[in-house]
Write a protein that holds these residues in place. Structure first.
Motif, PDB file in Angstrom:
ATOM      1  N   UNK A 133       7.261  11.919  -9.040  1.00  0.00           N
ATOM      2  CA  UNK A 133       5.905  11.455  -8.802  1.00  0.00           C
ATOM      3  C   UNK A 133       5.914  10.206  -7.913  1.00  0.00           C
ATOM      4  N   UNK A 134       4.856  10.033  -7.127  1.00  0.00           N
ATOM      5  CA  UNK A 134       4.720   8.838  -6.305  1.00  0.00           C
ATOM      6  C   UNK A 134       4.219   7.665  -7.129  1.00  0.00           C
ATOM      7  N   UNK A 135       4.818   6.493  -6.910  1.00  0.00           N
ATOM      8  CA  UNK A 135       4.426   5.286  -7.634  1.00  0.00           C
ATOM      9  C   UNK A 135       4.077   4.205  -6.623  1.00  0.00           C
ATOM     10  N   UNK A 136       2.899   3.637  -6.770  1.00  0.00           N
ATOM     11  CA  UNK A 136       2.455   2.604  -5.843  1.00  0.00           C
ATOM     12  C   UNK A 136       3.220   1.302  -6.029  1.00  0.00           C
ATOM     13  N   UNK A 137       3.414   0.582  -4.934  1.00  0.00           N
ATOM     14  CA  UNK A 137       4.066  -0.726  -4.971  1.00  0.00           C
ATOM     15  C   UNK A 137       3.038  -1.833  -5.162  1.00  0.00           C
TER      16      UNK A 137
ATOM     17  N   UNK B 129       0.824  -1.212   0.000  1.00  0.00           N
ATOM     18  CA  UNK B 129       0.000   0.000   0.000  1.00  0.00           C
ATOM     19  C   UNK B 129       0.859   1.265   0.000  1.00  0.00           C
ATOM     20  N   UNK B 130       2.199   1.094   0.158  1.00  0.00           N
ATOM     21  CA  UNK B 130       3.108   2.233   0.195  1.00  0.00           C
ATOM     22  C   UNK B 130       3.467   2.703  -1.219  1.00  0.00           C
ATOM     23  N   UNK B 131       4.055   3.888  -1.279  1.00  0.00           N
ATOM     24  CA  UNK B 131       4.527   4.422  -2.559  1.00  0.00           C
ATOM     25  C   UNK B 131       6.027   4.695  -2.477  1.00  0.00           C
TER      26      UNK B 131
END
Length: 114
Positions: free
Chosen positions: A98-102, A81-83
């Motif tokens: 940019x944030x990318x989801x794992x 659930x982290x980015x």
């Protein structure tokens, strides 16, 4: 050279095969090194030799070309659930992208050739 480097990363995708069930989280204190395979695949090598492959649900722009990222886990685990954020270099400055989801963390290992 760059061509050899790309071939090495492509080989990394196939030389490690899934073993066991994916997990939602890994302990950040156990992460030894990370290897970015492409814009949507990161291998997390753990202390003790185990490796987890994280295949991001979406491509993360700049991940491969910058070859570095940061994460800010809640607690002492990195979870699906982290980015992560790609770190872009601008001269001596690093800037968060940019944030990318794992995705889930899939245990992988070298499989002996038959």
């Amino acid at each position: 050279d760059a061509a050899g480097f790309g071939a090495k990363r492509a080989k990394a995708l196939t030389e490690l095969q899934p073993v066991g069930d994916p997990v939602n989280c890994i302990s950040t204190s156990r992460i030894d090194t990370t290897r970015i395979i492409n814009n949507s695949t990161i291998d997390f090598k753990m202390h003790g030799g185990k490796t987890y492959r994280n295949t991001l649900p979406h491509s993360c722009p700049g991940l491969l070309s910058e070859d570095r990222f940061l994460y800010r886990p809640t607690g002492n685990s990195l979870c699906s659930v982290d980015t992560i954020r790609v770190l872009h270099s601008y001269g001596a400055q690093l800037s968060e992208g940019v944030g990318c989801g794992l995705g889930k963390f899939q245990p992988v290992a070298k499989v002996a050739a038959n």
